[in-house]
Motif scaffolding. Structure first.
Motif, short mmCIF file in Angstrom:
data_model
loop_
_atom_site.label_atom_id
_atom_site.label_comp_id
_atom_site.label_asym_id
_atom_site.label_seq_id
_atom_site.Cartn_x
_atom_site.Cartn_y
_atom_site.Cartn_z
N LEU A 1 8.48 3.81 7.42
CA LEU A 1 8.34 2.84 8.52
C LEU A 1 6.99 2.96 9.24
N PRO A 2 6.62 4.13 9.74
CA PRO A 2 5.34 4.21 10.46
C PRO A 2 4.12 3.98 9.59
N ALA A 3 4.15 4.41 8.33
CA ALA A 3 2.98 4.24 7.47
C ALA A 3 2.73 2.77 7.16
N ALA A 4 3.77 2.08 6.70
CA ALA A 4 3.63 0.65 6.41
C ALA A 4 3.33 -0.14 7.68
N SER B 1 10.58 13.55 3.28
CA SER B 1 9.41 13.29 4.12
C SER B 1 8.88 11.88 3.92
N SER B 2 8.91 11.41 2.67
CA SER B 2 8.41 10.05 2.39
C SER B 2 9.30 9.00 3.05
N SER C 1 0.83 -1.21 0.00
CA SER C 1 0.00 0.00 0.00
C SER C 1 0.86 1.25 0.00
N TRP C 2 1.88 1.27 0.86
CA TRP C 2 2.72 2.46 0.96
C TRP C 2 3.58 2.65 -0.29
N VAL C 3 4.18 1.56 -0.78
CA VAL C 3 5.06 1.66 -1.94
C VAL C 3 4.29 2.10 -3.18
N LEU C 4 3.10 1.56 -3.36
CA LEU C 4 2.29 1.95 -4.52
C LEU C 4 1.84 3.40 -4.42
N PHE C 5 1.51 3.84 -3.20
CA PHE C 5 1.13 5.24 -3.01
C PHE C 5 2.31 6.16 -3.34
N ALA C 6 3.49 5.82 -2.83
CA ALA C 6 4.67 6.65 -3.09
C ALA C 6 5.00 6.66 -4.58
N SER C 7 4.87 5.51 -5.23
CA SER C 7 5.18 5.42 -6.66
C SER C 7 4.22 6.28 -7.48
N SER C 8 2.95 6.31 -7.08
CA SER C 8 1.97 7.11 -7.81
C SER C 8 2.29 8.60 -7.73
N ARG C 9 3.03 8.99 -6.70
CA ARG C 9 3.43 10.39 -6.54
C ARG C 9 4.85 10.63 -7.06
N GLY C 10 5.48 9.59 -7.59
CA GLY C 10 6.83 9.73 -8.12
C GLY C 10 7.88 9.88 -7.06
N LEU C 11 7.61 9.40 -5.84
CA LEU C 11 8.55 9.55 -4.72
C LEU C 11 9.35 8.26 -4.53
N PRO C 12 10.68 8.31 -4.65
CA PRO C 12 11.49 7.11 -4.43
C PRO C 12 11.61 6.79 -2.95
N VAL C 13 11.15 5.62 -2.56
CA VAL C 13 11.24 5.19 -1.16
C VAL C 13 11.94 3.84 -1.11
N SER C 14 12.41 3.48 0.06
CA SER C 14 13.07 2.19 0.24
C SER C 14 12.02 1.11 0.44
N THR C 15 11.93 0.20 -0.52
CA THR C 15 10.96 -0.89 -0.41
C THR C 15 11.37 -1.88 0.68
N THR C 16 12.66 -2.01 0.93
CA THR C 16 13.11 -2.87 2.02
C THR C 16 12.67 -2.30 3.37
N HIS C 17 12.83 -1.00 3.55
CA HIS C 17 12.38 -0.36 4.79
C HIS C 17 10.86 -0.47 4.94
N SER D 1 20.25 5.11 8.78
CA SER D 1 20.56 5.04 7.35
C SER D 1 19.98 6.23 6.59
N TRP D 2 18.94 6.89 7.13
CA TRP D 2 18.38 8.06 6.46
C TRP D 2 19.44 9.16 6.32
N LEU D 3 20.39 9.19 7.23
CA LEU D 3 21.47 10.18 7.16
C LEU D 3 22.72 9.61 6.51
N ILE D 4 23.08 8.38 6.89
CA ILE D 4 24.33 7.79 6.41
C ILE D 4 24.31 7.60 4.90
N SER D 5 23.23 7.00 4.38
CA SER D 5 23.18 6.65 2.96
C SER D 5 23.37 7.85 2.04
#
Length: 519
Positions: free
Chosen positions: A498-501, A492-493, A101-117, A147-151
């Motif tokens: 983590l909390p959304a999924a 922001s995404s 649900s979260w990954v598809l929502f982010a993809s529909s907005r063109g936002l790259p998110v970590s699918t592993t996270h 990792s949000w900062l390190i990566s």
């Protein structure tokens, strides 16, 4: 007590939502590898989708993980489900719902998110809903937040160093094309060494190549890189020199035997002759000699498509709509941001096209061999519990059909929806050219390889976003070369992943296990 074959409906639901989650990975995570290649013009959208589909599927199917690392990083203890293994099936189904649900929502907005996270957050949410906060190993969650900062920081620094060095060595000089041709074999050799080393050292658990001694891995990588270096020096360099400097009309396959290809000249177009041919026809389809043009007359005999042909065309247009998108078209605001970046000689930039595509292919192949197998881990867990009636999934093997199933779903997601994230990483953050795109791809590969082996938590999505930002900052316009609005949405995404999924997964799991049951 659960018996083998019980709760088949959970297995069926797992199949559906595993497909959706893999679809989301294709639409989001896979697009990361080729976004800069499309944005820079090294590939068009159709070429990128085709190459990425092949690389991802082969990586997932041929070199995918041999074990289901379902509880990523040991986030929850599967022994909690030993008395009721069916609850583990339910938890994995809910996790797939939350993650997809979260990954598809982010993809529909063109936002790259970590699918592993995303899947980690979903599994964590289900664990909390079932057994409380004590069931979660929070050290693993802390690494993800870190990792949000390190990566992005590490990847950005590495990428900036590569691009600044390339700019100093080649791009900023008057004779940049000549300098680029001289340096090209060395760039190819280093790039191949790094990427082959990456595949063997980290990206091939299915073939156990990572168990080879480090000396053997370096030797294999160096040997392959040396072959490519020699080919680049004696053939590719000559091919590009003739094609770019002397403007010979050579084909791509001539690069393999260019020294045996005779000198060719490009035939000049006779504008007057072309104009006379155009004037030889009039609007009624009559040629200059008074005869009817058979090609134009034939158009009058074309029958309108029947119902089945129209239906087929409509389905075709729907399925392949993602391939027909123009992701290089930018808004006026984005064009203003691009205008602040320094532009370099177009012929010199072309030298980096092959390097960029090559690095993107390696990234995509390695991604398929690692993250894809982990993403279908929940389905493997569901299938294992369904066929064994126990929760001992620590070493559950991943069936070949599951790898193929996930690979196909990923390709479909990339084919239909991947253009949105490609547009974001290719053009919307900053101006992208082949030299910049090559730096982004190589910097990301280096960061993921090095940090993973050092035990530092990294995400390929976060790395490539940081690399893209760093290249923009190094492009001549400084902070003005970055689209900070879209970058803020992306950051922001990441925070909400983590909390959304986890919220969707946890609430769904809690609702089901606490619902009234028929006695």
């Amino acid at each position: 007590m659960m018996e083998v074959g019980d709760y088949t409906f959970l297995f069926a639901l797992g199949m559906i939502f595993a497909f959706m989650d893999s679809f989301g990975i294709g639409a989001n995570d896979v697009s990361n590898s080729f976004g800069s290649a499309v944005g820079s013009g090294a590939l068009n959208l159709k070429q990128a989708v085709l190459i990425a589909s092949v690389c991802e599927f082969l990586g997932a199917f041929l070199m995918g993980s041999s074990t289901a690392d379902t509880i990523k990083g040991g986030l929850i203890d599967v022994n909690l489900f030993s008395d009721q293994p069916e609850l583990l099936m339910l938890a994995m189904v809910c996790s797939l719902v939350g993650s997809s649900s979260w990954v598809l929502f982010a993809s529909s907005r063109g936002l790259p998110v970590s699918t592993t996270h995303s899947i980690v957050g979903a599994i964590t949410g289900a664990g909390i809903a079932g057994f409380g906060f004590g069931a979660v190993k929070w050290a693993g969650v802390g690494k993800i937040v870190l990792s949000w900062l390190i990566s992005p920081l590490i990847a950005g620094a590495v990428t900036a160093a590569i691009f600044v060095f390339t700019r100093w060595l080649i791009l900023q000089h008057q004779n940049s094309l000549k300098r680029g041709l001289t340096a090209l074999p060395f760039y190819f050799g280093v790039t191949i060494f790094i990427n082959v080393f990456y595949i063997i050292f980290k990206g091939s658990p299915g073939l156990s190549l990572s168990s080879l001694p480090i000396g053997a891995i370096i030797g294999i990588s160096f040997g392959i890189a040396l072959v490519i270096f020699l080919w680049s020096h004696f053939f590719l360099k000559v091919y590009l020199c003739r094609k770019l400097e002397e403007d010979e009309p050579l084909k791509w396959y001539h690069s393999f035997y260019v020294r045996a290809v005779s000198t060719r000249t490009r035939a000049p177009e006779n504008i007057e002759e072309l104009s006379s041919k155009e004037k030889a026809f009039n609007d009624s389809g009559i040629e200059a000699d008074g005869h009817a043009n058979s090609d134009l007359v034939a158009l009058d005999d074309v029958k309108p498509p029947n119902m089945f042909q129209r239906l087929f065309q409509k389905i075709k247009n729907t399925l392949f709509a993602g391939l027909n998108q123009d992701i290089t078209k930018n808004s006026e605001a984005v064009e203003d941001i691009h205008s602040t970046s320094t532009k370099y000689d177009s012929k010199t930039e072309q030298l980096f096209c092959t390097l960029q595509v090559l690095t993107a292919c390696f990234m995509s192949f390695a991604h398929g061999s690692n993250d894809v197998a982990n993403a279908i881990g929940p389905l493997t867990t569901i299938y294992y519990v369904w066929t064994h009636a126990n929760a001992d999934v620590a070493n559950a093997p991943v069936p070949a059909w599951v790898l193929a199933y996930g690979g196909i779903a990923i390709d479909i997601g990339l084919l239909t929806f991947g253009y949105r994230v490609m547009a974001t990483l290719g053009n919307n953050i900053t101006f992208m050219s082949p030299s910049r795109g090559f730096s982004v791809s190589l910097g990301t590969s280096l960061t993921v390889l090095t940090c993973s082996k050092l035990g530092l938590p990294v995400s390929s999505t976060h790395c490539i976003t940081g690399s893209t930002t760093a290249v923009g900052l190094s492009s001549g316009g400084g902070f003005k070369s970055i689209n900070w609005k879209i970058l803020g949405l992306i950051a922001s995404s990441w925070v909400f992943t983590l909390p959304a999924a986890g919220a969707v997964s946890g609430l769904l799991f809690a609702l089901i296990i606490n619902s009234p049951h028929k006695m």
